[in-house]
Each structure stands twice: as C-alpha cells, then as structure tokens.
Scaffold this motif. Structure first.
Motif, PDB file in Angstrom:
ATOM      1  N   GLY A  17     -63.560 102.827 -31.506  1.00  0.00           N
ATOM      2  CA  GLY A  17     -62.284 101.905 -31.514  1.00  0.00           C
ATOM      3  C   GLY A  17     -63.050 100.936 -31.007  1.00  0.00           C
ATOM      4  O   GLY A  17     -63.854 101.125 -30.773  1.00  0.00           O
ATOM      5  N   PRO A  18     -62.131  99.504 -31.190  1.00  0.00           N
ATOM      6  CA  PRO A  18     -62.190  98.533 -30.419  1.00  0.00           C
ATOM      7  C   PRO A  18     -62.357  98.792 -29.014  1.00  0.00           C
ATOM      8  O   PRO A  18     -61.598  99.201 -28.714  1.00  0.00           O
ATOM      9  N   ALA A  19     -62.880  97.371 -28.295  1.00  0.00           N
ATOM     10  CA  ALA A  19     -62.558  97.408 -27.411  1.00  0.00           C
ATOM     11  C   ALA A  19     -60.996  97.475 -26.444  1.00  0.00           C
ATOM     12  O   ALA A  19     -59.674  96.730 -27.347  1.00  0.00           O
ATOM     13  N   GLY A  20     -61.057  97.934 -25.795  1.00  0.00           N
ATOM     14  CA  GLY A  20     -59.467  97.307 -24.781  1.00  0.00           C
ATOM     15  C   GLY A  20     -58.256  98.807 -25.938  1.00  0.00           C
ATOM     16  O   GLY A  20     -57.492  99.084 -25.335  1.00  0.00           O
ATOM     17  N   ALA A  21     -59.033  99.755 -26.749  1.00  0.00           N
ATOM     18  CA  ALA A  21     -58.201 101.163 -27.342  1.00  0.00           C
ATOM     19  C   ALA A  21     -57.598 101.625 -26.236  1.00  0.00           C
ATOM     20  O   ALA A  21     -57.762 102.564 -26.932  1.00  0.00           O
ATOM     21  N   GLY A  22     -59.318 101.938 -25.103  1.00  0.00           N
ATOM     22  CA  GLY A  22     -58.743 102.956 -24.225  1.00  0.00           C
ATOM     23  C   GLY A  22     -59.568 104.030 -24.846  1.00  0.00           C
ATOM     24  O   GLY A  22     -58.900 105.304 -23.806  1.00  0.00           O
ATOM     25  N   LYS A  23     -60.794 103.912 -25.218  1.00  0.00           N
ATOM     26  CA  LYS A  23     -61.813 104.683 -25.501  1.00  0.00           C
ATOM     27  C   LYS A  23     -61.611 105.159 -24.287  1.00  0.00           C
ATOM     28  O   LYS A  23     -62.086 106.458 -24.344  1.00  0.00           O
ATOM     29  N   SER A  24     -62.564 104.826 -23.691  1.00  0.00           N
ATOM     30  CA  SER A  24     -63.029 105.105 -22.508  1.00  0.00           C
ATOM     31  C   SER A  24     -62.247 106.791 -21.546  1.00  0.00           C
ATOM     32  O   SER A  24     -62.846 107.118 -21.033  1.00  0.00           O
ATOM     33  N   SER A  25     -61.368 105.914 -21.202  1.00  0.00           N
ATOM     34  CA  SER A  25     -60.302 106.717 -20.099  1.00  0.00           C
ATOM     35  C   SER A  25     -60.539 107.967 -20.905  1.00  0.00           C
ATOM     36  O   SER A  25     -59.960 109.104 -20.411  1.00  0.00           O
ATOM     37  N   VAL A  26     -59.515 107.910 -22.529  1.00  0.00           N
ATOM     38  CA  VAL A  26     -59.458 108.527 -22.903  1.00  0.00           C
ATOM     39  C   VAL A  26     -60.471 109.484 -22.875  1.00  0.00           C
ATOM     40  O   VAL A  26     -60.169 111.584 -23.349  1.00  0.00           O
ATOM     41  N   ALA A  27     -61.736 109.247 -23.649  1.00  0.00           N
ATOM     42  CA  ALA A  27     -63.073 110.456 -23.415  1.00  0.00           C
ATOM     43  C   ALA A  27     -63.225 110.883 -22.497  1.00  0.00           C
ATOM     44  O   ALA A  27     -63.504 112.290 -22.374  1.00  0.00           O
ATOM     45  N   ARG A  28     -63.038 109.898 -21.430  1.00  0.00           N
ATOM     46  CA  ARG A  28     -63.288 110.870 -20.032  1.00  0.00           C
ATOM     47  C   ARG A  28     -62.134 112.014 -19.323  1.00  0.00           C
ATOM     48  O   ARG A  28     -63.159 112.757 -19.191  1.00  0.00           O
ATOM     49  N   GLU A  29     -61.139 111.551 -20.068  1.00  0.00           N
ATOM     50  CA  GLU A  29     -59.952 112.722 -19.915  1.00  0.00           C
ATOM     51  C   GLU A  29     -60.405 113.983 -20.602  1.00  0.00           C
ATOM     52  O   GLU A  29     -59.999 115.071 -19.840  1.00  0.00           O
TER      53      GLU A  29
END
Ligand code: DC
Length: 241
Positions: A17-29
C-alpha cells in the motif's frame, strides 16, 4: 490463497500500500500476533538511499546504486522493548533512514529497475523463514505466492495527518499538513507510475481502506481474513488478541 497444513513452506503474509496507509504499524502487530518476523522492505530502499548519500553516489546513478544494493549489508535486530533496530554495515540507522530527505531518496532509488532487481533475492532470503512482509510490490513481484495478500489504502488527507502525528510522536518537527500532502502525493505519483513494479494491488489482494478505521479495527479485519483463508495460521487466542 490457502495454506496447506502439511506444507513445509513457512507462511508469508504480505501487506502492500501507499505511504501513510498504516502498513507498518498494522504489519508489526499482525506479525506479533502470528508469531512471525516482520519484513520492512521500505527500510531496504531507505538504506540504499542513505548508503548512497554517505558514499557520494547520486540517487539517479543506476549502475552504481545497483552494485551498492547487491552488496547491501542490512540487518534487522530486535530491541529489548519489543521494537527493532536497522543496522547498515553494523551502524544503527533506525532514525537516519526516516528523515524526509531519505524518504525522498528512497522513492527515487526504488524507481530504478537495477536497484529493484538487486534487492529481490535479499528480500526473498530475509522472508524465507516465514514473515509478514510490508512494502509496495510484495504481492505482485517479491512474494507472488504469498498465503494472504493485503493492500491497505487511505485518502491523502488521512495519510498526511498520520504522518504528522507519527513525526510528532517521534519528537520530530512536522512540516505543515499541506506540505506533507504535497510530498506524499509526489511519492505516490512516482511509486504508482514507475515502469517496474508500480504500486498497485495484486489481483488476489484483499483491499482495505483504512481512512475511517482505527488501528485496532484494521488489525482485527486483517486477522479475521487470515483466520478465514488460513485457519492454520491463527490460533483461536490470536484472532482477537
Ligand atoms: O514504506 P516506506 O515509506 O519505508 O518506503 C520507502 C520508499 O521505498 C517508498 O518511496 C517506496 C519504496 N518501496 C518500494 O518501492 N517497494 C517496496 N517494496 C518498499 C518500499
């Protein structure tokens, strides 16, 4: 997109997904709940941009950047507080790769086919023991056979606001919202229109718009989809934990 229980291959969940869609925090959790390592592929492109800057290599010198990317010595190391450090040639660059300048550099170097090719094996290797991989082309190019594919998106204003909140939470000065919107839009445009591996959902990806959903809600949606298509991956206690 279902995971055979007898499969010896380790599970791979991808979130693009694009920058700022929440990927990183969602992927981490999601990685934490599934007990899988998270693979942050943006950190690799950022590390190439930073390494190039440190060596005086221009962000459009494709041949030199591809050589640099091929021999890239990047490692992810867990920290005591459950976070993670990015080490570039042994040097902790966790903060240094997050500056607006390096974000722009990462977007430029990631548009170069030679750089993308050079990072392909490294990404597959890093994910080979199973992972939740986060990026732009995880489902389309790097892990086309992933067990589950997600594409998170959100409108531009929401993504700019989240980026500002993130910068502020990190104790860094945030530019005005309009400036953040403009820079995200510029990166979107470059990421979506590059010739190689442009940002777009894989045909078999589950697309989730996170504009009006809170973090926990998105994590729950992702976990629910995984539970549905790969029941073997999610223990009963994980689904809502
Ligand atoms: O996710 P991020 O903001 O850390 O990514 C930094 C840049 O790298 C971004 O401009 C897009 C690019 N990128 C990419 O092209 N492919 C990936 N798999 C991950 C990131």
């Amino acid at each position: 997109m279902s995971i055979p229980r007898e499969s010896s291959r380790r599970p791979i969940v991808v979130i693009d997904g694009p920058a700022g869609a929440g990927k990183s925090s969602v992927a981490r959790e999601v990685a934490r709940r599934l007990g899988l390592p998270m693979l942050d592929t943006g950190a690799l492109y950022r590390s190439v941009a930073l390494a190039a800057r440190r060596r005086g290599i221009a962000w459009d010198d494709e041949a030199a950047l591809a050589r640099l990317a091929e021999g890239l010595d990047v490692r992810f190391e867990p920290t005591a507080d459950g976070g993670r450090r990015v080490l570039l040639e042994g040097d902790d660059v966790t903060e240094a790769i997050r500056t607006p300048e390096i974000s722009d550099g990462a977007s430029q170097v990631s548009a170069l086919p030679g750089v993308r090719r050079a990072l392909l094996d490294l990404q597959r290797d890093l994910g080979s023991r199973g992972c939740v991989a986060e990026g732009r082309d995880m489902g389309t190019v790097v892990f086309p056979d992933a067990d589950v594919k997600f594409f998170l998106t959100a409108d531009l204003a929401t993504r700019a606001r989240r980026r500002r909140d993130q910068l502020e939470a990190d104790g860094r000065a945030a530019p005005p919202l309009e400036e953040l919107e403009a820079s995200i839009a510029r990166r979107d445009e470059r990421d979506a229109n590059r010739a190689v591996a442009p940002l777009r959902p894989a045909p078999d990806a589950i697309v989730l718009d996170t504009s009006r959903a809170g973090f926990e809600e998105v994590v729950q949606q992702v976990m629910a989809h995984i539970a549905q298509c790969c029941p073997g991956l999610v223990g009963v206690s994980d689904a809502g934990a």
